[in-house]
Design an enzyme around this catalytic site. Structure first.
Site, PDB file in Angstrom:
ATOM      1  N   GLY A 520       0.832  -1.199   0.000  1.00 35.93           N
ATOM      2  CA  GLY A 520       0.000   0.000   0.000  1.00 35.93           C
ATOM      3  C   GLY A 520       0.868   1.250   0.000  1.00 35.93           C
ATOM      4  O   GLY A 520       2.061   1.191   0.323  1.00 35.93           O
ATOM      5  N   GLY A 522       0.565   5.809   0.488  1.00 33.36           N
ATOM      6  CA  GLY A 522      -0.290   6.965   0.726  1.00 33.36           C
ATOM      7  C   GLY A 522       0.579   8.202   0.803  1.00 33.36           C
ATOM      8  O   GLY A 522       1.775   8.162   0.477  1.00 33.36           O
ATOM      9  N   SER A 524       1.892   9.658   3.212  1.00 29.54           N
ATOM     10  CA  SER A 524       2.975   9.692   4.180  1.00 29.54           C
ATOM     11  C   SER A 524       4.043   8.640   3.921  1.00 29.54           C
ATOM     12  O   SER A 524       5.094   8.697   4.536  1.00 29.54           O
ATOM     13  CB  SER A 524       2.407   9.529   5.588  1.00 29.54           C
ATOM     14  OG  SER A 524       1.645   8.361   5.658  1.00 29.54           O
ATOM     15  N   VAL A 526       5.207   4.510   1.983  1.00 31.83           N
ATOM     16  CA  VAL A 526       4.864   3.249   1.332  1.00 31.83           C
ATOM     17  C   VAL A 526       4.908   2.126   2.364  1.00 31.83           C
ATOM     18  O   VAL A 526       5.750   2.119   3.256  1.00 31.83           O
ATOM     19  CB  VAL A 526       5.863   2.948   0.185  1.00 31.83           C
ATOM     20  CG1 VAL A 526       5.445   1.708  -0.589  1.00 31.83           C
ATOM     21  CG2 VAL A 526       5.954   4.150  -0.741  1.00 31.83           C
ATOM     22  N   VAL A 527       3.959   1.176   2.252  1.00 27.96           N
ATOM     23  CA  VAL A 527       3.895   0.075   3.217  1.00 27.96           C
ATOM     24  C   VAL A 527       4.343  -1.222   2.550  1.00 27.96           C
ATOM     25  O   VAL A 527       3.918  -1.552   1.434  1.00 27.96           O
ATOM     26  CB  VAL A 527       2.456  -0.086   3.751  1.00 27.96           C
ATOM     27  CG1 VAL A 527       2.405  -1.172   4.802  1.00 27.96           C
ATOM     28  CG2 VAL A 527       1.945   1.233   4.316  1.00 27.96           C
ATOM     29  N   LYS A 545       5.999   0.454   7.418  1.00 23.91           N
ATOM     30  CA  LYS A 545       5.726   1.686   6.695  1.00 23.91           C
ATOM     31  C   LYS A 545       6.976   2.545   6.660  1.00 23.91           C
ATOM     32  O   LYS A 545       7.525   2.911   7.706  1.00 23.91           O
ATOM     33  CB  LYS A 545       4.590   2.451   7.385  1.00 23.91           C
ATOM     34  CG  LYS A 545       4.232   3.735   6.659  1.00 23.91           C
ATOM     35  CD  LYS A 545       2.877   4.232   7.092  1.00 23.91           C
ATOM     36  CE  LYS A 545       2.336   5.221   6.081  1.00 23.91           C
ATOM     37  NZ  LYS A 545       0.911   5.448   6.219  1.00 23.91           N
ATOM     38  N   ASP A 641      -7.350  11.682   8.867  1.00 26.22           N
ATOM     39  CA  ASP A 641      -7.373  11.099   7.530  1.00 26.22           C
ATOM     40  C   ASP A 641      -8.162   9.775   7.527  1.00 26.22           C
ATOM     41  O   ASP A 641      -7.685   8.753   7.068  1.00 26.22           O
ATOM     42  CB  ASP A 641      -5.948  10.888   7.008  1.00 26.22           C
ATOM     43  CG  ASP A 641      -5.916  10.607   5.509  1.00 26.22           C
ATOM     44  OD1 ASP A 641      -6.958  10.802   4.841  1.00 26.22           O
ATOM     45  OD2 ASP A 641      -4.862  10.178   5.007  1.00 26.22           O
TER      46      ASP A 641
END
Ligand SMILES: *[C@@H]1O[C@H](CO)[C@@H](O)[C@H](O)[C@H]1NC(C)=O
Ligand SMILES: *[C@@H]1O[C@H](CO)[C@@H](O)[C@H](O)[C@H]1NC(C)=O
Ligand SMILES: *[C@@H]1O[C@H](CO)[C@@H](O)[C@H](O)[C@H]1NC(C)=O
Ligand SMILES: *[C@@H]1O[C@H](CO)[C@@H](O)[C@H](O)[C@H]1NC(C)=O
Ligand SMILES: *[C@@H]1O[C@H](CO)[C@@H](O)[C@H](O)[C@H]1NC(C)=O
Ligand SMILES: *[C@@H]1O[C@H](CO)[C@@H](O)[C@H](O)[C@H]1NC(C)=O
Ligand SMILES: *[C@@H]1O[C@H](CO)[C@@H](O)[C@H](O)[C@H]1NC(C)=O
Ligand SMILES: *[C@@H]1O[C@H](CO)[C@@H](O)[C@H](O)[C@H]1NC(C)=O
Ligand SMILES: *[C@@H]1O[C@H](CO)[C@@H](O)[C@H](O)[C@H]1NC(C)=O
Ligand SMILES: *[C@@H]1O[C@H](CO)[C@@H](O)[C@H](O)[C@H]1NC(C)=O
Ligand SMILES: *[C@@H]1O[C@H](CO)[C@@H](O)[C@H](O)[C@H]1NC(C)=O
Length: 808
Positions: A520, A522, A524, A526-527, A545, A641
């Protein structure tokens, strides 16, 4: 010959309760086809020739309008039941028993058959002097007999062949099927099992003869011996042999406490038997000798009900008792178990100092362990239990520490239990109960992190640990050259409920296979998926993350402090932060990995249609998670969020909010400016676009949008929908709600939700309240959870037409 039975029945008439006096019982040698018994009289039963046994309707104790079709001893003090039909289910008054050439048919007053026995070709029936009731064919051979279909009792001359069984009743006066079964198994083994009340499966045995392959039948002979016949020998079950058996009534019953007992009762007619015997049933032998001492059963509660324990009295009766500060849910129905008299320890507030231990010897709840530590001392063991809201009982023995949780099963007490148990109970002076009702604690909520941690565990032990972690943690962990992640993980387990761990970058790199599997990304970072080794064999998956350092606002030290705050936030509906890495340019966060992905993919992209039940449970879980962030942690956390991508689902579809607390790590001053809008299009509250302060109500707004998506199983904005009115979900739902045609917003396949419109409407109303433009109109998450639960009434939400400006 004929006079004798008449005498008995006349005697009987004088003895039976008043209500039976209008009814007759007839001593019959042969019962002919066409005979009828009626529970309302006049003919309610048939007697055996000796008058000692009756077959027919008997009133259920304490209820004059319910009857049991049964066989009973006519002359014992309590007219003991020896056999009954239908798993003890009572027949209502007005039920009849018809005897036809097809056998017996029990019908209720409406004429519906509730039980039957026999087969075509029955010519006559007889209530025999042995207590057996039989149906015969024209050759005089029994087609059906009660001896072949026992309930909980066997009588002399009765034989249990392979495959037969006795089931106990529920309570002394409740004949419905109880919790125990005695099986003469097809494999030749004689076994006692506990069984659940609602289905036919059986749990582990609590006694067995261990004669697999050799057993053939269980015999109760006239002189009172009960033995299991093996191929070459016999196995004595009881030893109740009588010198003058004709002077006694006898029976052996699988009692409602699970013990198989052999009883004798002197006959009235026999003066010789009177000496030394009371006019009642006396136990002459029993099996198993100590029912409390058994291997335990992995499923079910064991011999006694949950949270109670089994204790053998000196007279061999079994007692199920509640531990101190626990009492029976229903003292008249002890099989329902015990519950604590106190409110359980809160998992949200720190109450470890409100509880203490009561030490009880020779008591254990076997197999109820959920956690086990070895090589620990007793103080650690006690403290671990006090700090753990799940822990109700702890057993410490020679360096082993076993934690047990409610409901406790397989409880037993006695000399044979070589354990001293510590029962967690509230302190005598405890203010624990008031604390739950008192909201005063909330005032102190926004205290500094250290104070917050102090609240988490106020015992000296935990305090020292926490101060160490918080004050020294940063430097100490960073400088220390950790040997490996697996070792750190163990540290984490033993310090359960403490701060997140500091990992080093190299190890995270290798545990994610050099950040190869992206799961994933977003704003902030990458995971990546990774794994760490727990103990030797188990592998635990983690989500790592990698924070985009461009967006981070904090200094190294602030970063660590913030991460500590996040790491101390524990809730069932929050993704747990396991650790972090703060090394050189690298900022990483390590979370538990959620197998079922995000709410987004489950709800909107998946091929499986999420059921209504699953959906509303998920909605409730998210609300509870947010409530915790807003109102129940030591420092309030505003998520900023909230969106379906940030809600993950575990194996049981429990929703877990992720990325909470990140707002403070990122380059936004959420309380003042409008420069950096956090949040995601479609879910952000209108005040983000205005120059006003941001409060927790921004999360309430996002929750409202998500709630609508969950109810309707579609995206908030869906450009693919042709009908313009339906493109923006919030408008569409609002219109449908105002027009009272809410059924239209549900997915067409969702009949489950369509049958639950009351809840659908409740959820929609809550959502419409949440998305009000004016933040102060939006409810708090506490109010939201209460409204979703149906605990409070929901006023009609104002038409939020104004949100139109901001929704896209
Ligand atoms: C009962 O009826 C059967 C068949 O009619 C008969 O053979 C038998 O002798 C009868 N028994 C008694 C005790 O009357
Ligand atoms: C009751 O039993 C007696 C004797 O067997 C019989 O004569 C009578 O008809 C029976 N009554 C009914 C209502 O079946
Ligand atoms: C007796 O049984 C009837 C029918 O099942 C039930 O309605 C009634 O409550 C019972 N009465 C008592 C005292 O248990
Ligand atoms: C009666 O039952 C016995 C045993 O089941 C059977 O052998 C016999 O054939 C039956 N007699 C009749 C007439 O059906
Ligand atoms: C069962 O029989 C076998 C031989 O047939 C024998 O070896 C074994 O000991 C017996 N088991 C028991 C429990 O009696
Ligand atoms: C009952 O069984 C015992 C033990 O096997 C035996 O001693 C006794 O003789 C038996 N009685 C009868 C009536 O068969
Ligand atoms: C059982 O009896 C038979 C015949 O009497 C004998 O051959 C066999 O060895 C016996 N089995 C055992 C286990 O005693
Ligand atoms: C056995 O003893 C307990 C108390 O010790 C008593 O409550 C119970 O009635 C006794 N049971 C019998 C069958 O005597
Ligand atoms: C717990 O048990 C003790 C002793 O039996 C009693 O004094 C106390 O009031 C009980 N506490 C609660 C909460 O029931
Ligand atoms: C509470 O106090 C009572 C008497 O004051 C005592 O009997 C009991 O054991 C105490 N309970 C605990 C858990 O200490
Ligand atoms: C109860 O409170 C009194 C006075 O505050 C104290 O002396 C006593 O130790 C307390 N007992 C327990 C079990 O906490």
């Amino acid at each position: 010959m004929l006079l004798f039975p008449c005498l008995i029945s006349c005697l009987l008439l004088a003895l039976v309760p008043l209500q039976l006096q209008a009814q007759t019982t007839t001593a019959t040698h042969n019962i002919t086809v066409g005979s009828v018994l009626n529970s309302a009289g006049p003919n309610i039963s048939w007697l055996s020739p000796s008058g000692e046994f009756a077959f027919g309707f008997r009133a259920v104790d304490g209820n004059a309008s319910e009857f049991l079709l049964a066989i009973w001893f006519v002359n014992t003090a309590d007219r003991t039941t020896a056999w009954y039909v239908n798993g003890g289910k009572p027949a209502p008054i007005g039920s009849t028993l018809q005897f036809t050439s097809f056998g017996l048919s029990l019908k209720n007053s409406a004429g519906q058959e509730t039980w039957s026995a026999g087969a075509n070709g029955v010519v006559y029936a007889a209530m025999l002097d042995t207590g057996n009731f039989a149906l015969y064919n024209s050759s005089g051979k029994p087609i059906w007999q009660s001896f072949d279909n026992p309930s909980d009792t066997i009588l002399p001359t009765q034989v249990l062949q392979l495959g037969s069984y006795l089931k106990s009743r529920l309570m002394a006066t409740d004949y419905t099927t109880g919790r125990f079964i005695l099986r003469v198994q097809d494999d030749g083994n004689l076994v006692f099992y506990t069984i659940p009340l609602v289905s036919d499966n059986q749990y582990s045995p609590y006694w067995a003869s261990n004669t697999v392959g050799n057993g053939t039948k269980l015999v109760f002979n006239e002189t009172g011996n009960i033995y299991f016949v093996l191929k070459n020998s016999t196995f004595d079950v009881t030893f109740g042999q009588l010198n003058t058996p004709s002077d006694f009534y006898q029976r052996a019953t699988l009692d409602y406490d699970g013990v198989f007992r052999q009883y004798v009762h002197p006959k009235r007619s026999s003066t010789s038997a009177r000496g030394g015997w009371s006019d009642s049933w006396t136990v002459v032998d029993l099996l198993p000798e100590n029912i409390c001492d058994n291997g335990g059963s992995n499923d079910g509660s064991g011999i006694c009900s949950f949270n109670s324990y089994c204790k053998l009295n000196s007279n061999n009766s079994v007692d199920c008792e509640c531990p101190p500060n626990y009492s029976f849910l229903d003292p008249n129905r002890k099989y329902k178990g015990c519950t604590p008299d106190f409110s359980p320890q809160s998992c949200k507030l720190d109450e470890s100092d409100q509880f203490e231990f009561l030490s009880i010897s020779n008591l254990d709840w076997k197999l109820a362990d959920y956690e086990w530590y070895y090589s620990v001392d007793e103080d650690t063991c006690r403290q671990q239990c006090l700090n753990d809201c799940f822990c109700s009982v702890v057993v410490f023995n020679q360096g082993n520490c076993w934690k047990k949780k409610i409901p406790l099963s397989n409880g037993r007490m006695g000399d044979f239990v070589d354990r001293t148990l510590l029962l967690k109970v509230p302190k005598n002076n405890s203010t624990q109960i008031q604390i739950h009702k008192d909201n005063g604690w909330k005032k102190d909520k926004k205290v500094w992190i250290l104070t917050g941690s102090l609240l988490l565990g106020s015992s000296v032990f935990v305090n020292v640990l926490l101060i160490l972690v918080v004050v020294l943690g940063t430097h100490y962990y960073q400088k220390k050259n950790m040997k490996g992640i697996s070792q750190q993980k163990q540290t984490c387990l033993s310090a359960l409920g403490q701060s997140p761990l500091s990992f080093n970058y190299k190890e995270l790199e290798s545990s994610t296979n050099e950040f190869s599997e992206e799961v994933g990304h977003g704003g902030s970072g990458v995971v990546y998926k990774g794994y760490i080794h727990q103990h030797e064999r188990e592998t635990m998956f983690i989500a790592v993350k990698k924070m985009d350092t461009q967006v981070l606002s904090n200094t190294e030290k602030e970063y660590t402090t913030e991460v500590q705050t996040i790491g101390q936030t524990f809730h069932r509906n929050l993704v747990r932060l396991l650790g972090f890495c703060n090394e050189g340019p690298h900022r990483l966060l390590v979370f538990e990995f959620m197998n079922n992905g995000s709410l987004n993919s489950w709800l909107l992209n998946g091929t499986i249609k999420p059921s209504w039940n699953q959906r509303f449970q998920v909605a409730l879980g998210i609300a509870r998670g947010l409530l915790y962030l807003h109102e129940e942690c030591s420092t309030q956390i505003i998520h900023c969020d909230m969106k379906p991508q940030n809600i993950l689902l575990d194996d049981n579809l429990t929703p877990k909010i992720s990325d909470f607390g990140l707002a403070k790590l990122l380059k936004t001053d959420q309380t003042r400016t409008n420069t950096g809008i956090r949040g995601t299009k479609g879910y952000v509250a209108p005040e983000w676009f205005k120059n006003v302060g941001i409060t927790s109500k921004v999360d309430v707004y996002s929750f409202g949008v998500i709630l609508l998506e969950i109810v309707c199983c579609r995206r908030n904005v869906d450009q693919d929908i042709e009908d313009e009115e339906q493109v923006v979900l919030a408008y569409w739902v609002n219109d449908c709600y105002r027009d009272r045609r809410l059924g239209l917003v549900l997915p067409t396949w969702d009949e489950e939700a369509a049958r639950d419109m009351r809840r659908v409407e409740r959820f929609v109303k809550v959502a419409l309240w949440c998305i009000q433009e004016e933040p102060s109109l939006r409810p708090t998450m506490l109010k939201v959870t209460q409204m979703l639960d149906g605990a409070v009434d929901i006023p009609i939400p104002p038409d939020p037409s104004s949100y139109i400006s901001s929704i896209q």
